[in-house]
Write an enzyme that holds these catalytic residues in place. Structure first.
Site, short mmCIF file in Angstrom:
data_model
loop_
_atom_site.label_atom_id
_atom_site.label_comp_id
_atom_site.label_asym_id
_atom_site.label_seq_id
_atom_site.Cartn_x
_atom_site.Cartn_y
_atom_site.Cartn_z
CG HIS A 86 18.25 -12.93 59.14
ND1 HIS A 86 18.97 -14.06 58.82
CD2 HIS A 86 16.96 -13.22 58.87
CE1 HIS A 86 18.15 -14.98 58.37
NE2 HIS A 86 16.92 -14.51 58.38
CG ASP A 222 22.25 -14.77 59.84
OD1 ASP A 222 21.80 -14.26 60.89
OD2 ASP A 222 21.68 -14.64 58.74
CB SER A 656 15.60 -17.57 59.07
OG SER A 656 16.15 -17.24 57.84
N1 ARG Z 1 18.11 -14.27 52.79
C1 ARG Z 1 17.90 -14.58 54.16
C2 ARG Z 1 16.40 -14.70 54.45
O1 ARG Z 1 15.63 -14.77 53.55
C3 ARG Z 1 18.60 -13.63 55.08
C4 ARG Z 1 18.05 -12.25 55.15
C5 ARG Z 1 18.69 -11.29 56.07
N2 ARG Z 1 19.95 -10.80 55.61
C6 ARG Z 1 20.11 -9.69 54.82
N3 ARG Z 1 21.33 -9.39 54.44
N4 ARG Z 1 19.13 -8.96 54.41
O2 ARG Z 1 15.80 -14.24 55.36
N1 GLU Z 2 16.59 -16.22 55.35
C1 GLU Z 2 15.34 -16.91 55.26
C2 GLU Z 2 14.47 -16.68 56.50
O1 GLU Z 2 14.49 -15.64 57.10
C3 GLU Z 2 15.60 -18.33 54.99
C4 GLU Z 2 16.07 -18.43 53.62
C5 GLU Z 2 15.03 -19.04 52.71
O2 GLU Z 2 14.13 -18.36 52.27
O3 GLU Z 2 15.19 -20.23 52.49
O4 GLU Z 2 13.66 -17.49 56.86
#
Ligand code: ARG
Ligand code: GLU
Length: 721
Positions: A86, A222, A656
């Site tokens: 991502h 990921d 991330s």
């Molecule tokens: N939750 C993760 C973060 O905060 C992954 C986000 C990307 N993935 C998604 N399905 N939108 O960035």
């Molecule tokens: N997916 C998040 C990022 O892009 C990390 C997840 C979180 O917020 O801990 O940094």
């Protein structure tokens, strides 16, 4: 007896510190002073210098900011870097088309030559950091007034930065910590030729999509791979065919020995923003006034986008990145609010404030310094809330209309007194990108819904002139929906530049004359944007800024009072996109009564979720084949392919792609998410519920080696078996 008491006290202290130990995002420079002992007790076998040193190669030389907001790490001596899928998403998407859909099919460069150039992508390393608090606060006393204080600080920071910049091309920045109670200088090195090396198909890299996002158990692979290229002297350079792979001082060895419950883990990366020291008033505002509204707006956007993406694969490509962004924060806020509710966060904050108030009231000097602190907060937040809400509606509703973004570009274009050729080229380039990912039908739907939501919720004081149409039509008892419908038609029919052909035609023939300028000014798109921006700059921003300044000043005192009242506690600063260390252990958790979640997932779960009907769960045939043959090579464990694991490291957005490191300093995973039950950790951490989610490095190697057959990449890594 005395001994007994002291033993029981030390047991008490121990248990308290154990309970809290995994909370915190620590400053690498201070590990030796505050953390290394605790880390070693938990199973870390190396020293503080192995993590951060300016005298020898250390882990910090292998960790970087990736692009604008992620972390990545070096995993070979040829500049190979690992981050999340991502995080690389934008680059992967930008090389994709319907014919060559790398999002859907994945991408693997089988040689250096095939690696893809990404214009604008950079990575940033930390060269060194320094505590410059006393230099920044030099010349300030308790009695310096606010205005003077600000000027002195500004000036001191400028001098420090200029001094650090002498004779080098580093990126220099002084940043504030603990709301202006501490300052650090950061010296950074930026690399600009970053090429795409590999990415699994979305059905692996984004498996489970937004349904599984923020959730445990999780089965998302990921990750994506890039490579840093440099000039002949191993120094940063703009893209050139002659550039060569970077030879780093340090890269992470990769351990495929596996991960067990209670193993030490640490996450080394760039957490973006946390707000752990907010008062009850602020938490109440966020939880009860702001989050619910933002969630509602985004829910509407999500419904519109997903319906259109479902219907048309072309729209899916165009909107996948935008959708992921909108949905990501939406889901986080929902989790955050639930978590704050369960934790009873507002009441907990109130208890802290009560304690602090008692402490202040014990002493005359404290009363003089901090006497009004908490009552002031209450009033400020009461006044601040409507402005903050309006500001959020501006961002979440108006600014999410894609047409408005384009109008804003047009507005600044025609504002220029003398338009140069470069300006024309630049807006052409912007337009090309914009239209590549634009679907007019979707934007029309967004426009109508968001327009109405702003009107209904942002507050009477913050309505621009165009909203008068509602009052007018209301007079004739015409339904709101119809008014919106009519206005949207007028808006889109008459804003010529939202049509790619018409825009191109306009810009090709652009004659630098007032007639052209007027043509833009006559569009409803331009006027709509202009009206809103006016409201924003005259009725919203001056006030939010005013209150923010007041709050910042209070926060500086508040946190100082907190620290003074607890002289034995080590505080960690809020995340601010600087390099931090979180440490903890691999651990299970109980999300609900009677349920315990395991600490790892396997490929079995991917097969369980397989559903060719749903884009996000459509497991690739090749992966199924490997699964049924159990062809895991050296990456399997007891006949299973592990995919993700959870641990108690305190992380947030920005983490991330961060390396997850074991007690020997080897890479065991890549951080990519948090569990939903733990998303309130940006405001309040709960050791029982907060877990970071990492991709098991063995799955990464398995996908590269067995699934994609890009063995050269595994060969260049340092694999510890
Ligand atoms: N939750 C993760 C973060 O905060 C992954 C986000 C990307 N993935 C998604 N399905 N939108 O960035
Ligand atoms: N997916 C998040 C990022 O892009 C990390 C997840 C979180 O917020 O801990 O940094």
């Amino acid at each position: 007896m005395k001994k007994l008491i002291s033993i029981s006290i030390s047991i008490f202290i121990l248990s308290v510190s154990q309970l809290k130990a995994d909370e915190g995002m620590w400053i690498p420079l201070f590990l030796k002073k505050y953390n290394i002992e605790a880390m070693q007790k938990k199973g870390f076998k190396l020293t503080a210098e192995d993590i951060y040193s300016v005298n020898k190669a250390s882990m910090k030389d292998a960790v970087m900011i990736f692009g604008g907001g992620c972390t990545a790490e070096l995993i070979s001596d040829r500049g190979l870097i690992l981050t999340n899928h991502h995080c690389g998403y934008y680059s992967i998407q930008s090389h994709s088309s319907l014919e060559n859909d790398y999002l859907r099919n994945g991408f693997w460069a089988m040689s250096d030559k095939e690696e893809l150039v990404n214009e604008g992508l950079k990575v940033t390393f930390l060269v060194r950091m320094e505590d410059v608090t006393s230099k920044v606060l030099n010349g300030i006393s308790e009695n310096t007034d606010d205005y003077k204080r600000e000027k002195i600080i500004e000036n001191n920071i400028r001098l420090i930065e200029e001094d650090a910049q002498k004779g080098n091309s580093y990126k220099i920045k002084v940043k504030s910590f603990f709301y202006g109670n501490q300052y650090f200088l950061f010296v950074q090195k930026v690399y600009k030729d970053i090429r795409l090396v590999g990415a699994p198909p979305s059905s692996i890299g984004k498996f489970g999509g937004d349904t599984d996002n923020w959730m445990w158990p999780r089965h998302t692979g990921d990750f994506s791979l890039f490579r840093i290229y440099v000039d002949k002297n191993n120094e940063p350079a703009e893209y050139s065919e002659d550039n060569v792979p970077y030879k780093p001082k340090k890269h992470f060895p990769v351990s495929i020995k596996g991960v067990k419950k209670n193993d030490f883990t640490m996450v080394f990366g760039y957490p973006g923003r946390t707000q752990e020291y907010l008062t009850s008033y602020a938490v109440d505002m966020i939880k009860n006034k702001i989050n619910p509204k933002k969630i509602e707006v985004r829910q509407n956007i999500i419904d519109i986008m997903s319906a259109d993406m479902e219907k048309d694969p072309g729209v899916r490509i165009k909107y996948s990145a935008k959708y992921a962004g909108v949905s990501n924060a939406w889901k986080k806020w929902i989790g955050e609010n639930r978590g704050l509710e369960i934790l009873d966060a507002v009441a907990k904050k109130e208890a802290t404030e009560k304690q602090l108030t008692d402490w202040i009231n014990e002493d005359k000097d404290r009363i003089a310094k901090y006497g009004n602190l908490l009552t002031d907060y209450k009033n400020i937040y009461k006044d601040y809330t409507p402005y903050k809400l309006a500001q959020e509606y501006f961002y979440e509703a108006i600014w999410r209309m894609e047409s408005v973004k384009f109008s804003s570009k047009m507005a600044s274009f025609i504002k220029k007194e003398d338009v140069k050729k470069d300006d024309i080229e630049s807006i052409k380039k912007y337009a090309k990108e914009f239209f590549k990912n634009y679907n007019l039908t979707t934007d029309k739907k967004l426009f109508k819904t968001l327009f109405r939501l702003y009107y209904e919720n942002a507050g009477d004081k913050f309505q621009p002139e165009v909203m008068n149409i509602f009052t007018t039509f209301n007079h004739f008892k015409i339904d709101k929906e119809i008014v919106v419908e009519k206005y949207a038609k007028l808006y889109f029919d008459n804003t010529f530049f939202l049509n790619e052909e018409k825009f191109n035609d306009f810009i090709e023939k652009y004659s630098y004359g007032s007639e052209d300028t007027q043509k833009v000014k006559d569009t409803p798109g331009y006027n709509f944007f202009y009206d809103f921006v006016n409201v924003y700059y005259s009725k919203i921003i001056p006030f939010t800024e005013k209150y923010k300044t007041k709050i910042d000043k209070k926060n500086r005192l508040y946190i100082r009072a907190l620290m003074e009242s607890k002289p034995n506690k080590v505080f960690y600063p809020d995340a601010n996109s600087t390099l931090r260390i979180a440490y903890g252990k691999v651990d299970t958790y109980e999300p609900r009564d009677g349920v315990e979640y395991q600490y790892f997932t396997t490929l079995d779960g991917v097969i369980e979720k397989d559903n060719p009907e749903i884009y996000d769960y459509d497991v690739p045939d090749r992966l199924k084949e490997l699964y049924y043959k159990k062809d895991y090579g050296k990456y399997g464990e007891d006949g299973k392919m592990h995919i993700c694991f959870i641990a108690s490291n305190h992380t947030t957005g920005g983490n991330s792609g961060s390396p997850v490191i074991n007690g020997n300093g080897e890479l065991i995973g890549v951080n990519f998410d948090r569990n939903w039950e733990g998303t309130m950790s940006d405001i309040m951490y709960n050791p029982d519920q907060c877990r970071n989610i990492s991709l098991d490095i063995r799955y990464v190697l398995f996908i590269i080696d067995k699934f994609a057959g890009d063995k050269r990449l595994v060969d260049e890594m340092t694999v510890v078996e």
